[in-house]
Write a protein that holds these residues in place. Structure first.
Motif, short mmCIF file in Angstrom:
data_model
loop_
_atom_site.label_atom_id
_atom_site.label_comp_id
_atom_site.label_asym_id
_atom_site.label_seq_id
_atom_site.Cartn_x
_atom_site.Cartn_y
_atom_site.Cartn_z
N GLY A 165 -66.80 -7.19 3.52
CA GLY A 165 -65.83 -6.29 2.92
C GLY A 165 -65.98 -6.20 1.41
O GLY A 165 -65.97 -5.11 0.83
N VAL A 166 -66.15 -7.36 0.75
CA VAL A 166 -66.30 -7.38 -0.70
C VAL A 166 -67.61 -6.73 -1.12
O VAL A 166 -67.65 -5.91 -2.05
N ALA A 169 -67.45 -2.96 -0.77
CA ALA A 169 -66.67 -2.31 -1.83
C ALA A 169 -67.43 -2.29 -3.16
O ALA A 169 -67.41 -1.29 -3.88
N LEU A 170 -68.13 -3.40 -3.46
CA LEU A 170 -68.84 -3.48 -4.73
C LEU A 170 -70.10 -2.61 -4.76
O LEU A 170 -70.60 -2.29 -5.85
N GLU A 172 -70.29 0.47 -3.83
CA GLU A 172 -69.95 1.88 -4.04
C GLU A 172 -69.78 2.18 -5.53
O GLU A 172 -69.03 1.48 -6.21
N GLY A 266 -71.61 1.67 1.96
CA GLY A 266 -70.38 0.89 1.88
C GLY A 266 -69.54 1.02 3.13
O GLY A 266 -68.97 0.03 3.62
N GLN A 267 -69.45 2.23 3.69
CA GLN A 267 -68.66 2.44 4.89
C GLN A 267 -69.24 1.71 6.10
O GLN A 267 -68.52 1.10 6.89
N GLN A 270 -68.64 -1.99 5.78
CA GLN A 270 -67.26 -2.30 6.13
C GLN A 270 -67.05 -2.20 7.64
O GLN A 270 -66.23 -2.94 8.21
#
Length: 437
Positions: A165-166, A169-170, A172, A266-267, A270
């Motif tokens: 998850g981290v 996010a990073l 993107e 990123g998606q 995730q």
């Protein structure tokens, strides 16, 4: 003699500390088998077989797990093997990321670096993971072993979920510089956490030397003893088939999300975190049920193992339908369900594994865990490579992207159904053996 010391020295605090080690291993492994695989295929245009081959190679290197286990059995402490393995693992992950970013400028040199990086990843996982499991099995009281294994695996999945998850996010918006910085951050944090978690953990005893009073046998003799046990052979076969089924989707799920559902890096990262979130919940639910802590494979574990395998087969069938349905399909919910079912069967299998780890007449926990780890590594290597090559060949044959993924997901569903049948058969034979005894 074959008994654990009455005063088993690893309590719940130590168990949770070893869980942090598992979480660290999972976080770095996520970089190589999930994030880097997606980036190679989608962002850098690699054929899916290239990262699949590299991941298969790192599993081939893990065939050395019995050797690592034998080494930690013969040593006075297992901590140096754990920390040293994590350092090798972190270095390999960073080398693999660097090789990926250099591919467009120097393809041959970059591929050489990638092979070296994945070699280090395989060696690091083998050394750290096998030694950690052996420490857990040898230092925890028999009645706690399976529960302790479940706790550490749950923490490993939690570490994967958090890191995925981290990192997602990073990343993107995606760039080469961001990829390098994120990988360095994950590897550095994982290594530091491992050092803190194992600091003075073995100061209360010398587990590798005190678990059994007899000297450990040579590796060849130990392997002969393990494979001479009917229950261990049946369990190993189940582990191989179920992990083969699981690993076939491991390398194609994120490319599937990118190519069929047009998700960004990123998606899709995730989405991988969503899957592991389902794994986490499945493990917790199986653990609460209590049957996963029995440490054997008869009827008390059968319902959890079989249910998890059949649930995984159904979820994979849903992904096969999703390949045809397209963007309107609830992909995240489907992937979460797959993870949940995977978690249920995995924690049950871990409970059985830890129950069998100290069952040898002379073999110690390191070698036995190394053998099962090697069987899992073979299955993961073959599964990942088979899944990726299957997609590539099907697409090259004109089947189309969606149809290619649909075929592989359907094959995985069939393997999980076979694993359920093997679990039922193993449970019946184990129950018959117990009754006759």
């Amino acid at each position: 003699m074959n008994s654990i010391r009455p005063g088993a020295w690893i309590g719940w605090t130590g168990i949770f500390r070893l869980g942090l080690v598992q979480a660290s291993i999972g976080a770095i492994a996520m970089l190589a088998t999930s994030l880097l695989n997606r980036v190679m295929v989608v962002e850098y245009g690699f054929a899916a077989a290239i990262p699949a081959g590299l991941v298969a190679w790192h599993y081939a290197v893990q065939l050395s797990r019995p050797l690592w286990g034998q080494g930690s059995d013969n040593g006075r402490r297992r901590t140096p093997w754990i920390v040293g393995g994590m350092a090798i693992l972190a270095a390999g992950a960073l080398l693999a990321v660097e090789a990926t970013t250099l591919h467009s400028m120097m393809p041959a040199g970059a591929m050489t670096l990638a092979i070296a990086g994945f070699t280090l990843i395989g060696a690091g996982v083998g050394a750290a993971g096998t030694s950690m499991l052996a420490l857990l099995a040898s230092g925890v009281a028999p009645e706690r072993r399976a529960a302790a294994a479940s706790v550490t695996w749950i923490m490993m999945v939690a570490g994967i979920v958090v890191s995925a998850g981290v990192a997602g996010a990073l990343l993107e918006p995606f760039s080469q510089g961001r990829l390098i910085r994120v990988a360095a951050g994950v590897a550095g944090c994982a290594l530091a956490l491992t050092c803190l978690a194992t600091w003075r953990l073995e100061r209360g005893g010398s587990p590798a030397a005190t678990v059994k009073s007899d000297p450990p046998p040579e590796l060849r003799e130990a392997l002969r003893e393990i494979f001479g046990e009917g229950e261990a052979r049946r369990f190993t076969l189940f582990i191989f088939v179920s992990m083969l089924a699981y690993s076939m989707q491991d390398l194609i799920l994120e490319p599937f999300a990118g190519l069929v559902f047009a998700m960004s890096p990123g998606q899709s990262t995730q989405l991988s975190g969503t899957q592991h979130g389902g794994v986490l919940l499945g493990m917790i639910m199986a653990g609460i049920g209590g049957s996963a802590f029995a440490g054997r494979l008869p009827s008390d574990l059968r319902i959890w193992i079989v249910g998890g395998c059949l649930g995984s087969a159904l979820a994979l069938s849903g992904l096969a339908v999703a390949a045809s349905f397209g963007a309107g399909w609830p992909l995240a919910a489907n992937v979460f369900a797959l993870g949940f079912a995977n978690g249920v069967f995995a924690v049950s299998a871990i409970g059985a594994m830890m129950g069998l780890a100290g069952a040898g007449a002379r073999t110690r926990e390191g070698v036995r865990m190394g053998v099962w780890g090697a069987a899992q590594a073979i299955a993961f290597g073959l599964g990942g490579l088979t899944g990726a090559l299957g997609v590539d060949f099907a697409r090259a044959d004109g089947m189309g992207t969606a149809a290619a993924f649909r075929l592989i997901f359907a094959c995985e569903a069939g393997l999980f159904a076979l694993a359920a049948l093997l679990a039922v058969s193993a449970a019946r034979r184990s129950t018959q053996t117990v009754r006759s005894t």
